[in-house]
Design a protein around this motif. Sequence first.
Motif, PDB file in Angstrom:
ATOM      1  N   ALA A 111       2.898  -8.016  -9.231  1.00  0.00           N
ATOM      2  CA  ALA A 111       1.956  -6.906  -8.444  1.00  0.00           C
ATOM      3  C   ALA A 111       1.487  -7.473  -7.317  1.00  0.00           C
ATOM      4  N   ALA A 112       0.829  -8.656  -6.973  1.00  0.00           N
ATOM      5  CA  ALA A 112       0.306  -9.046  -5.870  1.00  0.00           C
ATOM      6  C   ALA A 112       1.535  -9.047  -4.804  1.00  0.00           C
ATOM      7  N   THR A 113       2.698  -9.579  -5.262  1.00  0.00           N
ATOM      8  CA  THR A 113       4.156  -9.673  -4.158  1.00  0.00           C
ATOM      9  C   THR A 113       4.444  -8.274  -4.025  1.00  0.00           C
ATOM     10  N   ALA A 114       4.375  -7.263  -4.828  1.00  0.00           N
ATOM     11  CA  ALA A 114       4.691  -5.988  -4.484  1.00  0.00           C
ATOM     12  C   ALA A 114       3.731  -5.377  -3.318  1.00  0.00           C
ATOM     13  N   LYS A 115       2.374  -5.866  -3.603  1.00  0.00           N
ATOM     14  CA  LYS A 115       1.310  -5.129  -2.714  1.00  0.00           C
ATOM     15  C   LYS A 115       1.664  -5.855  -1.340  1.00  0.00           C
ATOM     16  N   SER A 116       1.781  -7.166  -1.149  1.00  0.00           N
ATOM     17  CA  SER A 116       2.105  -7.705  -0.099  1.00  0.00           C
ATOM     18  C   SER A 116       3.538  -7.147   0.737  1.00  0.00           C
ATOM     19  N   THR A 117       4.285  -6.897  -0.135  1.00  0.00           N
ATOM     20  CA  THR A 117       5.673  -6.244   0.521  1.00  0.00           C
ATOM     21  C   THR A 117       5.047  -4.837   1.153  1.00  0.00           C
ATOM     22  N   ALA A 118       4.587  -4.096   0.329  1.00  0.00           N
ATOM     23  CA  ALA A 118       4.192  -2.816   0.640  1.00  0.00           C
ATOM     24  C   ALA A 118       3.309  -2.700   1.848  1.00  0.00           C
ATOM     25  N   ALA A 120       3.273  -5.010   4.195  1.00  0.00           N
ATOM     26  CA  ALA A 120       4.272  -5.330   5.387  1.00  0.00           C
ATOM     27  C   ALA A 120       4.974  -4.111   5.868  1.00  0.00           C
ATOM     28  N   ASN A 121       5.380  -3.603   4.949  1.00  0.00           N
ATOM     29  CA  ASN A 121       6.286  -2.146   5.156  1.00  0.00           C
ATOM     30  C   ASN A 121       5.408  -1.222   5.876  1.00  0.00           C
ATOM     31  N   LEU A 122       4.317  -0.995   5.395  1.00  0.00           N
ATOM     32  CA  LEU A 122       3.520  -0.161   6.054  1.00  0.00           C
ATOM     33  C   LEU A 122       3.052  -0.427   7.632  1.00  0.00           C
ATOM     34  N   ALA A 123       2.962  -1.652   7.842  1.00  0.00           N
ATOM     35  CA  ALA A 123       2.616  -2.138   9.198  1.00  0.00           C
ATOM     36  C   ALA A 123       3.782  -1.876  10.013  1.00  0.00           C
ATOM     37  N   SER A 340      -0.827   1.778  -1.300  1.00  0.00           N
ATOM     38  CA  SER A 340      -2.110   2.080  -2.284  1.00  0.00           C
ATOM     39  C   SER A 340      -1.893   2.158  -3.550  1.00  0.00           C
ATOM     40  N   ASP A 341      -0.612   2.406  -4.052  1.00  0.00           N
ATOM     41  CA  ASP A 341      -0.218   2.408  -5.597  1.00  0.00           C
ATOM     42  C   ASP A 341      -0.058   0.743  -5.882  1.00  0.00           C
ATOM     43  N   ALA A 343      -1.623  -1.645  -4.681  1.00  0.00           N
ATOM     44  CA  ALA A 343      -3.173  -2.090  -4.595  1.00  0.00           C
ATOM     45  C   ALA A 343      -3.674  -1.780  -5.970  1.00  0.00           C
ATOM     46  N   VAL A 344      -3.454  -0.720  -6.392  1.00  0.00           N
ATOM     47  CA  VAL A 344      -4.078  -0.168  -7.672  1.00  0.00           C
ATOM     48  C   VAL A 344      -3.268  -1.033  -8.866  1.00  0.00           C
ATOM     49  N   VAL A 345      -2.043  -1.360  -8.842  1.00  0.00           N
ATOM     50  CA  VAL A 345      -1.301  -1.931  -9.827  1.00  0.00           C
ATOM     51  C   VAL A 345      -1.643  -3.597  -9.808  1.00  0.00           C
ATOM     52  N   ALA A 346      -1.938  -3.736  -8.502  1.00  0.00           N
ATOM     53  CA  ALA A 346      -2.419  -5.306  -8.410  1.00  0.00           C
ATOM     54  C   ALA A 346      -3.962  -5.508  -8.917  1.00  0.00           C
TER      55      ALA A 346
END
Length: 590
Positions: A111-118, A120-123, A340-341, A343-346
Motif C-alpha cells: 500500500a505504501a508503494t502504491a501510494k508513492s506511485t500514485a 508521483a503520477n499525480l505530480a 487519495s484512495d 492514502a486511505v488503503v495505506a
Amino acid sequence: MTSHVKNTLVTTAAIAGALAATTLFNTTTVKADTTSSAPVTTTTSATKDTAIASAQAKVNSASAAVVSAQAAYGSASTAASDAAAKTAAASASAATTSSAVANAQATADSAATAKSTADANLAKAQSTAAATSRTQSMTSAAVVSAQSAVASASAKASDADSAVAADSAVASAEAGQTVTANLMKFDDPTQASAAQQYFATKTAIVKLLPSGQVQITIPLTSGLKYLKEVSYNGVDATFTKTGDDSANITFTADPATSYTLAMTIDISSVMPLMPIMHEKALLDVDTTIFNGLLAAKSDADAALTSAQAALSTAETNAATVAQVASNAASAVTAAATVASDAAVVATSAATNLTSAQAANSTAQAALTSAQAAQSAADATLATAKANLDSANAALTSAQAELKSAQNIVVVTPASRAASSASSTASSAGSAASSVTNSASSAASSASSTDSSAASSASSTASSAGSAASSATNSASSAASSASSTDSSAASSASSTASSAGSAASSATNSAASTATATSNVASSASTTTVTSAVVVTPATTKKATSSTPASSTTAKTLPQTGNENQSALVALGLAILTLGIYPMMKRKHA
C-alpha cells in the motif's frame, strides 16, 4: 569264543565298578531345596516368625508408598499432558499471529508503494496540465491573431471585388470575348490538325470567371457525327448541340496561351474498315487577355485565402491543445483520486499491521507462559517418576526380604542326626543294588562259555555283599548315635538301616545264586552248545526315606557334609573299584 566272553566279562565288571563309584559320590550330598534360589539359613521358629513379620510390614509400607507414588505420577502425567496441549495451542496461536503480522506487513508495504506511485503520477499529471494550459493560452492567442488577419483580408477582398465590379473592361470580359483559335497537331504545333476542318471559324469565345479562371467555348461547325469525345486534363468538355451536325464545345481552365485536348474520332460509318481513332490536338488560343483586370482582386483573394488558412491552422492547433489540456486535467483528477484512495488503503494497512503486531505480542507472551508452565509440569513429572521408581525398588527389596524370611529353615539337633543316618543307609542300599546287578549281568554273560569267569563273578558278588554289610553297620551306628538325642529320630534311622541291611543281604544272595547257576551252565557248555541263557533279575532295593520330627514339619533338609558315615561309603566305593579291576588282572595273567 572263550576269549570273547572273557572280554565281555572284564568290560562289564569295569563298568559296574565305575557305576558303583559314581553312585557313591553322587549320593553323599542331598540338596535341601531345588526349586528356590534364595539363600537358606537355620534358626528358631520364633526368630523366623519375627523376621517374616518385620519383612511383611516393610512390604506393606513399600506397597503403600508405591500406590501413593503411582497416584502422584498419574496426577503429574495428566498435568504435563495438559501443559503440553496448552503449549501446542499457544504455539499454534503464535504461529497464526506471526503469519498475520507478515501478511499485514506485506500489505502495508504494498500500500505504501502504491501510494508513492500514485503521488508521483499525480505530480506528473499536474505538471503536464500546467504545460498544456500554457500551450492552450498561446494557441488561443494565435487563433485570435489569425481571426484578425482573416477579417482584414476579407475586407481587402471585398474592396477588390467592388473595384472589379465597377470596371467596364472587367464587365466586358465576364460577358465574353471572341478570340482567334487554331487547332494544331500535338506532335507538330506548326501544322494544322486534321480535325481543324470541323472548326471552320477558327475562333473561340473566352469568358472571365469570378474564380479567376476562364471558360473557353469552341464552335464545331460540322463533323459532330464523327467527333465523339473531347477532354481537357482528363475532364470531359461539354457538347451543346447547335445543329444536326454542329455544336459548341466548352471547357474551363486557367488563363494560358495553349491547351492540349484529347479527341475520340469514329469514321466507321463512312469507312467501315477504319478503327476508332484517339488523337491529341493543341488548341492555340490566348486567354491571358484578362490578367491585368484581375490582378488586384487576385492579390486580395490570395491574402484572404492565406489568412483563412492561418486561422484554420490556429483553430486546429487551439483545438488540439485544448483537447490535450482537457486530457491533462482529467489525468490530474484521476491521479488525485488514485492518490487519495492509495492514502486511505495505506492508512488502513498501517492500522491493521499495528493490530496484528499487538495480537502477536499477546500470543508470544501466552506461549512463553505456557512453555514455562510445561517446563514446571515436566519437572514435577520427572520428580514423580523418580519417586515411583524409588518406591518400586523399595517394594522389590522388601519382597525379597520377605521371601528370604519365609525360606528360613528351623532345624533341631535330633532331626539333623536322623536325616544323616537315613541318607547314609539309602546310599549304601543303592550302591549295593547297583553292584549286585552289575555282577549278576556279568555272571549271566559269562555262564554260556567259561566257568572260571563265572567263579570270578561269584567272588565279585560276595565282595559286594561284604561292602553292603559294612555300610549297613555304619548306618546302624549312626542310628544309635541319634537315639541319644531323639527317640523318634533314632527309631526311624534304625528302621532305615534294617531295610538297607535286608536289601544288601538279598542282593548278596541273588549274586551268589547267579554265580552258582553260571558255574553249572559253564560246566555243561564244555560238551554241548549253549541253547539258552539264564537271566536272573536282581532283587529290587527299597530306598530308605527319612522321617521328619513333628516339631519341624515346615523345615527343609540341609546338605550333610563331614559326618562319620562317609568312611563306610568310601570303603564301599573302593571295594567296588577293586572288584572291577580284578577280572582285568586275571585276564592279564592268563
